[in-house]
Design a protein around this motif. Structure first.
Motif, mmCIF file in Angstrom:
data_model
loop_
_atom_site.group_PDB
_atom_site.id
_atom_site.type_symbol
_atom_site.label_atom_id
_atom_site.label_comp_id
_atom_site.label_asym_id
_atom_site.label_seq_id
_atom_site.Cartn_x
_atom_site.Cartn_y
_atom_site.Cartn_z
ATOM 1 N N VAL A 147 0.783 -1.318 -0.060
ATOM 2 C CA VAL A 147 0.194 0.097 -0.122
ATOM 3 C C VAL A 147 0.878 1.417 0.067
ATOM 4 N N LEU A 148 2.028 1.334 0.685
ATOM 5 C CA LEU A 148 2.837 2.442 0.571
ATOM 6 C C LEU A 148 3.330 2.663 -0.707
ATOM 7 N N TRP A 149 3.809 1.573 -1.476
ATOM 8 C CA TRP A 149 4.506 1.872 -2.733
ATOM 9 C C TRP A 149 3.223 1.852 -3.760
ATOM 10 N N ASP A 150 2.151 1.308 -3.579
ATOM 11 C CA ASP A 150 1.118 1.656 -4.681
ATOM 12 C C ASP A 150 0.422 2.959 -4.386
ATOM 13 N N THR A 151 0.029 3.369 -3.308
ATOM 14 C CA THR A 151 -0.540 4.603 -3.044
ATOM 15 C C THR A 151 0.044 5.600 -2.945
ATOM 16 N N PHE A 152 1.036 5.370 -2.071
ATOM 17 C CA PHE A 152 1.975 6.573 -1.675
ATOM 18 C C PHE A 152 3.181 6.732 -2.221
ATOM 19 N N GLY A 153 3.694 5.610 -3.443
ATOM 20 C CA GLY A 153 4.726 6.090 -4.011
ATOM 21 C C GLY A 153 6.103 5.864 -3.395
ATOM 22 N N PHE A 154 6.040 5.115 -2.327
ATOM 23 C CA PHE A 154 7.274 4.687 -1.428
ATOM 24 C C PHE A 154 7.881 3.459 -2.268
ATOM 25 N N PRO A 155 9.328 3.754 -2.710
ATOM 26 C CA PRO A 155 9.717 2.449 -3.191
ATOM 27 C C PRO A 155 10.111 1.372 -1.856
ATOM 28 N N VAL A 156 9.965 0.353 -2.219
ATOM 29 C CA VAL A 156 10.050 -0.659 -1.125
ATOM 30 C C VAL A 156 11.292 -0.502 -0.329
ATOM 31 N N ASP A 157 12.370 -0.207 -1.107
ATOM 32 C CA ASP A 157 13.622 -0.093 -0.278
ATOM 33 C C ASP A 157 13.613 0.883 0.798
ATOM 34 N N LEU A 158 12.977 2.086 0.450
ATOM 35 C CA LEU A 158 12.725 3.122 1.357
ATOM 36 C C LEU A 158 12.067 2.597 2.477
ATOM 37 N N THR A 159 10.914 1.814 2.346
ATOM 38 C CA THR A 159 10.154 1.354 3.420
ATOM 39 C C THR A 159 10.990 0.450 4.201
ATOM 40 N N GLN A 160 12.032 -0.384 3.714
ATOM 41 C CA GLN A 160 12.918 -1.195 4.411
ATOM 42 C C GLN A 160 13.864 -0.387 5.311
ATOM 43 N N LEU A 161 14.305 0.756 4.606
ATOM 44 C CA LEU A 161 15.490 1.395 5.323
ATOM 45 C C LEU A 161 14.510 2.294 6.782
ATOM 46 N N MET A 162 13.350 2.731 6.225
ATOM 47 C CA MET A 162 12.502 3.211 7.526
ATOM 48 C C MET A 162 12.163 2.372 8.658
ATOM 49 N N ALA A 163 11.753 0.864 8.201
ATOM 50 C CA ALA A 163 11.636 0.036 8.923
ATOM 51 C C ALA A 163 12.756 -0.419 10.088
ATOM 52 N N GLU A 164 13.890 -0.315 9.414
ATOM 53 C CA GLU A 164 15.213 -0.587 10.188
ATOM 54 C C GLU A 164 15.425 0.233 11.127
ATOM 55 N N GLU A 165 14.895 1.826 10.875
ATOM 56 C CA GLU A 165 15.300 2.833 11.915
ATOM 57 C C GLU A 165 14.430 2.476 13.102
ATOM 58 N N TYR A 166 13.177 1.468 12.999
ATOM 59 C CA TYR A 166 12.371 1.278 13.991
ATOM 60 C C TYR A 166 12.510 -0.215 14.746
#
Length: 145
Positions: free
Chosen positions: A54-73
Motif C-alpha cells: 500500500v505504501l508503494w502503490d498508493t503513496f509512491g514509497f519504493p519498497v527499499d525506502l520502506t525497508q530503510l524506515m523499518a530498520e530505523e524502527y
C-alpha cells in the motif's frame, strides 16, 4: 510559465502524498511494535507485506525506502507478502485489460463507435500533430463516448 506552475503544483501534491505515507508508516509501525511487545516474541517485528505494498502503490514509497524506515524502527518488512500483493495487483491489472470487469473495463472503442463518429456525426479523426509542441492549441470536444 504555465509548465513551471504545473510542476510546482505536482511537487506540492507529491509532498502531501509523501507526508500522508510517512504518517501511515508511523501508525502501522507503532501497531506492529505494540503487537510484538504484547506477544513477547523474540523474532524481529515485521511490517506486513500488504502494508508495504500500500505504501508503494498508493503513496509512491519504493519498497527499499520502506525497508530503510523499518530498520530505523528495528523492524523488518515481509517481502514475501509484498511480492504476493504485487503479483495479485498485476493479475488484477491483466484481468482488467481483458475487459473482465477490472479497472479499465469498458474503455475500448469498438469499430461501431468509431464508424458512428465518422459516418453519423461526420467528425474528422483527431489531429495530434501538435502533441509535441510547446505552444497553446485551441481544441474543441466534439463527442464523449
Amino acid at each position: 510559465a504555465k509548465i513551471t506552475e504545473i510542476i510546482a503544483e505536482e511537487e506540492k501534491s507529491f509532498g502531501r502524498t509523501l507526508t500522508k505515507g510517512i504518517e501511515r508508516f508511523k501508525k502501522a509501525s507503532k501497531q506492529v511494535l505494540e503487537d510484538h511487545k504484547a506477544s513477547k516474541s523474540t523474532k524481529t517485528p515485521m511490517l506486513a507485506g500488504a502494508e508495504a505494498f500500500v505504501l508503494w502503490d498508493t503513496f509512491g514509497f519504493p519498497v527499499d525506502l520502506t525497508q530503510l524506515m523499518a530498520e530505523e524502527y528495528k523492524m523488518g518488512v515481509d517481502m514475501d507478502g509484498f511480492n504476493a500483493a504485487m503479483e495479485e495487483a498485476k493479475e488484477k491489472s491483466r484481468a482488467g485489460g481483458k475487459n473482465k470487469g477490472g479497472a479499465g473495463a469498458g474503455l475500448r472503442i469498438e469499430s461501431e463507435q468509431t464508424a458512428h463518429l465518422k459516418d453519423v456525426l461526420k467528425l474528422a479523426p483527431t489531429q495530434d500533430n501538435h502533441k509535441f509542441s510547446d505552444k497553446d492549441v485551441a481544441a474543441k470536444v466534439c463527442a464523449i463516448l
